[in-house]
Design an enzyme around this catalytic site. Structure first.
Site, PDB file in Angstrom:
ATOM      1  N   LYS A 108       0.913  -1.127   0.001  1.00 57.60           N
ATOM      2  CA  LYS A 108       0.141  -0.002   0.066  1.00 57.60           C
ATOM      3  C   LYS A 108       0.920   1.266  -0.010  1.00 57.60           C
ATOM      4  O   LYS A 108       1.950   1.077   0.432  1.00 57.60           O
ATOM      5  CB  LYS A 108      -0.743   0.156   1.320  1.00 57.60           C
ATOM      6  CG  LYS A 108      -2.114   0.781   1.033  1.00 57.60           C
ATOM      7  CD  LYS A 108      -3.248  -0.224   0.162  1.00 57.60           C
ATOM      8  CE  LYS A 108      -4.595   0.734   0.316  1.00 57.60           C
ATOM      9  NZ  LYS A 108      -5.425  -0.258  -0.469  1.00 57.60           N
TER      10      LYS A 108
HETATM   11  P1  NAD Z   1     -12.696   7.394  -3.103  1.00 55.63           P
HETATM   12  O1  NAD Z   1     -11.766   8.384  -2.917  1.00 55.63           O
HETATM   13  O2  NAD Z   1     -13.026   6.880  -4.607  1.00 55.63           O
HETATM   14  O3  NAD Z   1     -14.114   7.628  -2.326  1.00 55.63           O
HETATM   15  C1  NAD Z   1     -14.313   7.533  -0.802  1.00 55.63           C
HETATM   16  C2  NAD Z   1     -15.454   8.002  -0.493  1.00 55.63           C
HETATM   17  O4  NAD Z   1     -15.664   8.000   0.643  1.00 55.63           O
HETATM   18  C3  NAD Z   1     -16.045   9.365  -1.163  1.00 55.63           C
HETATM   19  O5  NAD Z   1     -17.295   9.502  -1.477  1.00 55.63           O
HETATM   20  C4  NAD Z   1     -15.602  10.328   0.277  1.00 55.63           C
HETATM   21  O6  NAD Z   1     -16.866  11.473   0.200  1.00 55.63           O
HETATM   22  C5  NAD Z   1     -16.215   9.278   1.161  1.00 55.63           C
HETATM   23  N1  NAD Z   1     -15.811   9.597   2.571  1.00 55.63           N
HETATM   24  C6  NAD Z   1     -14.567   9.978   3.067  1.00 55.63           C
HETATM   25  N2  NAD Z   1     -14.722   9.917   4.342  1.00 55.63           N
HETATM   26  C7  NAD Z   1     -15.973   9.673   4.739  1.00 55.63           C
HETATM   27  C8  NAD Z   1     -16.578   9.553   6.061  1.00 55.63           C
HETATM   28  N3  NAD Z   1     -16.031   9.921   7.084  1.00 55.63           N
HETATM   29  N4  NAD Z   1     -17.951   9.429   6.147  1.00 55.63           N
HETATM   30  C9  NAD Z   1     -18.509   8.953   4.969  1.00 55.63           C
HETATM   31  N5  NAD Z   1     -18.145   9.123   3.671  1.00 55.63           N
HETATM   32  C10 NAD Z   1     -16.802   9.321   3.741  1.00 55.63           C
HETATM   33  O7  NAD Z   1     -12.291   5.988  -2.600  1.00 55.63           O
HETATM   34  P2  NAD Z   1     -12.892   4.364  -2.964  1.00 55.63           P
HETATM   35  O8  NAD Z   1     -11.762   4.166  -4.066  1.00 55.63           O
HETATM   36  O9  NAD Z   1     -14.149   4.242  -3.148  1.00 55.63           O
HETATM   37  O10 NAD Z   1     -12.370   3.477  -1.773  1.00 55.63           O
HETATM   38  C11 NAD Z   1     -13.378   3.485  -0.579  1.00 55.63           C
HETATM   39  C12 NAD Z   1     -12.867   2.464   0.368  1.00 55.63           C
HETATM   40  O11 NAD Z   1     -12.769   1.339  -0.403  1.00 55.63           O
HETATM   41  C13 NAD Z   1     -11.335   2.516   1.049  1.00 55.63           C
HETATM   42  O12 NAD Z   1     -11.505   1.886   2.252  1.00 55.63           O
HETATM   43  C14 NAD Z   1     -10.475   1.957   0.130  1.00 55.63           C
HETATM   44  O13 NAD Z   1      -9.332   1.228   0.683  1.00 55.63           O
HETATM   45  C15 NAD Z   1     -11.321   0.735  -0.320  1.00 55.63           C
HETATM   46  N6  NAD Z   1     -11.355  -0.192  -1.567  1.00 55.63           N
HETATM   47  C16 NAD Z   1     -11.094   0.655  -2.629  1.00 55.63           C
HETATM   48  C17 NAD Z   1     -10.924  -0.512  -3.918  1.00 55.63           C
HETATM   49  C18 NAD Z   1     -10.840   0.437  -5.255  1.00 55.63           C
HETATM   50  O14 NAD Z   1     -10.812  -0.222  -6.013  1.00 55.63           O
HETATM   51  N7  NAD Z   1     -10.955   1.724  -5.361  1.00 55.63           N
HETATM   52  C19 NAD Z   1     -10.621  -1.676  -3.921  1.00 55.63           C
HETATM   53  C20 NAD Z   1     -10.574  -2.286  -2.446  1.00 55.63           C
HETATM   54  C21 NAD Z   1     -10.804  -1.402  -1.289  1.00 55.63           C
END
Ligand code: NAD
Length: 420
Positions: A108
């Site tokens: 990461k």
């Molecule tokens: P992103 O940046 O596209 O979106 C994050 C979202 O979370 C945004 O809508 C933001 O406004 C919201 N957010 C942030 N803090 C918040 C809070 N306190 N309360 C409510 N909403 C909040 O990120 P993403 O890629 O969608 O990732 C989200 C999660 O999924 C993370 O934990 C990431 O590690 C995990 N994840 C992502 C992927 C991927 O393919 N992108 C894969 C596996 C896991």
């Protein structure tokens, strides 16, 4: 060594690992070798800001292990990123990749910055400088980056371009989650959210819940949350609650998924979507629903929230949304919240990232149907193994999923032995 990786998120990864190590009876002297990252890189990223000043941002990359192949993991741009959090996320990536039988170790990376405060030019400068600083430590057979919170396809394209310019040839396989026109794969954008919805349907099936008319609340409306909402709604699930960092909404009559997407595409966030449906973000998590999908940040479900949850299925789209204390509460509750643990629930992203890497290495690209079909089959395989293992050992789904992951990494390390 341990104290380098400090903070509540790494502590959580360590506590979860201890549960698994006890469950598997792993010898005390084998535990540090499995848990502690192989290496951690900390860099300073100086960039020119639009106003002519120079600013320096802290960047990190943690490679947990390379026993099974290159390290693999996202890069997070967020204001509170630190080495402990990045290390924890790298450790979780290892168990996730092993559970999905991918030939990867976990990694990461991150930069301590709120990307929303940067102009596009500043974001490009920072993305390029971060990758440039990482060049000695990454490579298609060493460590392959991907998007995570605060980064997206465009950032991956800049990463790929920067790495390629230094090599003198185009190296698409250095990152995944790129735009399709630059070696990205069809299906990667929606893979994680699609997987969350797919596994929520598996859980509904197991609990005899009809998706049509079932209800869901999704926290986070970024890449994962948005596609989870679309995937759930596509099969008739009523979206009764959503939130992001700017707003939270609750409407028992249902919220139209497409309207949410259109609003966020136009405005950039959920804020301003509705006045009538507004609700306190914390209270939203505790509303009754069939599926609650936290798809934002870590540790949003602690013991107190866990006591008040009124969902039947907890589908963990985010990494580490549930604390070990909350896990204990959920295990003790006799009304049974069915947990789809993060390393299973959000594995769709890394599975399709693996497909992208394979396609880039072969320069032979698949159709979207092929990608999605292989994704669903891979998730199904992991799902079946986790459910069977939980039943066989009489343990929580998280323990079962992590036990499979940790065991695979441990066996590979044991078979390879200790060098020299
Ligand atoms: P992103 O940046 O596209 O979106 C994050 C979202 O979370 C945004 O809508 C933001 O406004 C919201 N957010 C942030 N803090 C918040 C809070 N306190 N309360 C409510 N909403 C909040 O990120 P993403 O890629 O969608 O990732 C989200 C999660 O999924 C993370 O934990 C990431 O590690 C995990 N994840 C992502 C992927 C991927 O393919 N992108 C894969 C596996 C896991």
């Amino acid at each position: 060594m341990k104290f380098l990786y400090s903070g509540p998120v790494f502590e959580m990864a360590r506590q979860q690992f201890d549960v698994i190590a006890d469950h598997l009876g792993i010898a005390e002297d084998e535990r540090d070798r499995l848990l502690l990252p192989k290496r951690a890189i900390v860099v300073s990223c100086p960039i020119h800001m639009d106003d002519g000043r120079t600013r320096v941002f802290a960047g990190y990359r943690v490679q947990h292990h390379l026993t099974l192949g290159p390290a693999k993991g996202g890069t997070r741009f967020a204001a509170n990123v630190d080495i402990g959090e990045i290390a924890a996320l790298a450790v979780w990536m290892s168990w996730k990749c092993a559970l999905a039988e991918l030939p990867y170790g976990g990694a990461k990376g991150g930069v301590t910055v709120d990307p929303r405060t940067l102009s596009v030019r500043e974001l490009e400068n920072l993305s390029r400088r971060y990758m440039q600083e990482m060049i000695p430590f990454v490579g298609p057979r060493v460590d392959v980056m991907a998007p995570d919170m605060g980064t997206n396809e465009q950032v991956m394209a800049w990463f790929m371009d920067t790495y390629s310019m230094y090599q003198g040839v185009t190296v698409p396989e250095i990152v995944t989650g790129k735009p399709v026109g630059t070696g990205g794969t069809l299906g990667r954008r929606e893979a994680t959210g699609h997987g969350v919805a797919f596994l929520a349907f598996r859980a509904m099936e197991a609990l005899a819940i009809d998706p049509v008319g079932a209800t869901a609340i999704v926290q986070g409306f970024g890449n994962v949350g948005m596609h989870a909402v679309l995937g759930l709604a596509a099969r008739g699930v009523k979206i009764v609650g959503v939130s992001d960092h700017t707003a939270a909404y609750w409407d028992p009559k249902g919220i139209v998924a497409r309207d949410l997407v259109n609003h966020v595409t136009r405005v950039g966030a959920l804020s301003g979507f509705s006045t009538e449906a507004a609700i306190d973000a914390q209270t939203l998590l505790e509303q009754p629903c069939d599926v609650l999908a936290p798809c934002a940040v870590e540790r949003v479900i602690d013991a107190d929230v866990a006591r008040r949850l009124r969902c039947r299925i907890l589908a963990e789209g985010a990494n580490g949304p549930t604390t070990p204390e909350a896990d204990k509460v959920l295990a003790e509750r006799n009304d049974g919240v069915f947990v789809i643990p993060d390393i299973l629930c959000n594995a769709g992203g890394v599975i399709v990232s693996y497909f992208e890497w394979v396609q880039d290495l072969q320069q032979y690209f698949w159709s979207r149907d092929e990608v999605m079909d292989r994704l669903e089959r891979a998730l199904d395989r992991s799902w079946t193994m986790v459910i069977a293992r939980a039943k066989r050992d009489g343990v929580a789904n998280r323990t079962a999923a992590m036990a499979i992951g940790v065991e695979r990494v441990m066996k590979a390390k044991q078979a390879r032995g200790l060098f020299p």
